[in-house]
Motif scaffolding. Structure first.
Motif, PDB file in Angstrom:
ATOM      1  N   GLU A   1      10.698  59.058  66.535  1.00  0.00           N
ATOM      2  CA  GLU A   1      11.455  59.370  67.748  1.00  0.00           C
ATOM      3  C   GLU A   1      11.180  60.801  68.214  1.00  0.00           C
ATOM      4  OE1 GLU A   1      15.700  58.065  69.564  1.00  0.00           O
ATOM      5  OE2 GLU A   1      15.708  58.706  67.462  1.00  0.00           O
TER       6      GLU A   1
ATOM      7  N   TYR B   1      15.801  50.289  67.957  1.00  0.00           N
ATOM      8  CA  TYR B   1      14.623  51.106  68.238  1.00  0.00           C
ATOM      9  C   TYR B   1      13.545  50.258  68.882  1.00  0.00           C
ATOM     10  CZ  TYR B   1      16.813  54.655  65.422  1.00  0.00           C
ATOM     11  OH  TYR B   1      17.697  55.583  64.947  1.00  0.00           O
ATOM     12  N   ALA B   2      12.863  50.859  69.844  1.00  0.00           N
ATOM     13  CA  ALA B   2      11.765  50.194  70.535  1.00  0.00           C
ATOM     14  C   ALA B   2      10.619  51.184  70.705  1.00  0.00           C
ATOM     15  CB  ALA B   2      12.222  49.684  71.901  1.00  0.00           C
ATOM     16  N   VAL B   3       9.422  50.657  70.763  1.00  0.00           N
ATOM     17  CA  VAL B   3       8.225  51.484  70.985  1.00  0.00           C
ATOM     18  C   VAL B   3       8.210  51.938  72.435  1.00  0.00           C
ATOM     19  CG1 VAL B   3       5.706  51.437  71.070  1.00  0.00           C
ATOM     20  CG2 VAL B   3       6.900  50.337  69.181  1.00  0.00           C
ATOM     21  N   ARG B   4       7.811  53.174  72.638  1.00  0.00           N
ATOM     22  CA  ARG B   4       7.589  53.704  73.987  1.00  0.00           C
ATOM     23  C   ARG B   4       6.107  53.507  74.304  1.00  0.00           C
ATOM     24  NH1 ARG B   4       9.000  59.501  74.701  1.00  0.00           N
ATOM     25  NH2 ARG B   4       8.617  58.953  76.859  1.00  0.00           N
TER      26      ARG B   4
ATOM     27  N   LEU C   1       5.680  50.916  63.385  1.00  0.00           N
ATOM     28  CA  LEU C   1       5.222  50.724  64.757  1.00  0.00           C
ATOM     29  C   LEU C   1       4.670  49.318  64.945  1.00  0.00           C
ATOM     30  CD1 LEU C   1       3.475  54.137  65.491  1.00  0.00           C
ATOM     31  CD2 LEU C   1       5.541  53.247  66.590  1.00  0.00           C
TER      32      LEU C   1
ATOM     33  N   PRO D   1      12.384  45.304  69.877  1.00  0.00           N
ATOM     34  CA  PRO D   1      13.414  46.231  69.400  1.00  0.00           C
ATOM     35  C   PRO D   1      14.142  45.699  68.164  1.00  0.00           C
ATOM     36  CG  PRO D   1      13.528  46.025  71.781  1.00  0.00           C
ATOM     37  CD  PRO D   1      12.561  44.983  71.301  1.00  0.00           C
TER      38      PRO D   1
ATOM     39  N   LEU E   1       7.570  46.869  65.163  1.00  0.00           N
ATOM     40  CA  LEU E   1       8.257  46.991  66.445  1.00  0.00           C
ATOM     41  C   LEU E   1       7.416  46.441  67.588  1.00  0.00           C
ATOM     42  CD1 LEU E   1       9.901  50.503  66.044  1.00  0.00           C
ATOM     43  CD2 LEU E   1      11.092  48.302  66.257  1.00  0.00           C
TER      44      LEU E   1
ATOM     45  N   LEU F   1      11.948  56.499  61.324  1.00  0.00           N
ATOM     46  CA  LEU F   1      12.251  56.305  62.745  1.00  0.00           C
ATOM     47  C   LEU F   1      12.592  57.632  63.415  1.00  0.00           C
ATOM     48  CD1 LEU F   1      14.312  53.014  62.524  1.00  0.00           C
ATOM     49  CD2 LEU F   1      12.109  53.304  63.703  1.00  0.00           C
TER      50      LEU F   1
ATOM     51  N   VAL G   1       8.912  56.180  69.594  1.00  0.00           N
ATOM     52  CA  VAL G   1       9.970  55.170  69.692  1.00  0.00           C
ATOM     53  C   VAL G   1      11.192  55.828  70.313  1.00  0.00           C
ATOM     54  CG1 VAL G   1       9.165  53.890  67.655  1.00  0.00           C
ATOM     55  CG2 VAL G   1      10.990  55.575  67.400  1.00  0.00           C
TER      56      VAL G   1
END
Length: 114
Positions: free
Chosen positions: A56, A72-75, A23, A31, A26, A52, A61
């Protein structure tokens, strides 16, 4: 999924130091693919992919396919929920520790009265 099981999944996801490190990477770098992330970590690409997947499932993510790769990207909104949940737990523990301190001080005063 219920709020309780959602919280459990969140806590399980962030409990593992490697996932927290993912995390962090990222968040600071934006991403990235599992392969790119593995280059910055002391574990394999397959281990990164498994971490991941856990992140997810917890909603922390999200992956987006770009050709053959998944980035992948952090939400951020879910990370904010996690931060608020941790702050609430910390506040409850602070309250409990203050109660224990008051009790210990009361016992100490009673034991030291003539």
């Amino acid at each position: 999924m219920t709020d309780r099981s959602d919280d459990e999944e969140l806590w399980a996801a962030i409990a593992e130091p490697g996932r927290r490190r993912l995390l962090d990477i990222l968040l600071s770098g934006g991403p990235a693919t599992a392969t790119t992330l593995a280059a910055d970590l002391p574990f394999t690409r397959q281990a990164v992919a498994k971490h991941l997947a856990v992140l997810e499932r917890a909603g922390l993510v999200e992956g987006h396919r770009h050709g053959r790769e998944v980035r992948y990207a952090v939400r951020p909104e879910r990370l904010d929920v996690a931060a608020r949940a941790m702050a609430a737990v910390a506040a409850r523990w602070d309250s409990r520790l203050q109660a224990i301190k008051r009790l210990a001080e009361s016992i100490h005063r009673a034991a030291n009265q003539p």
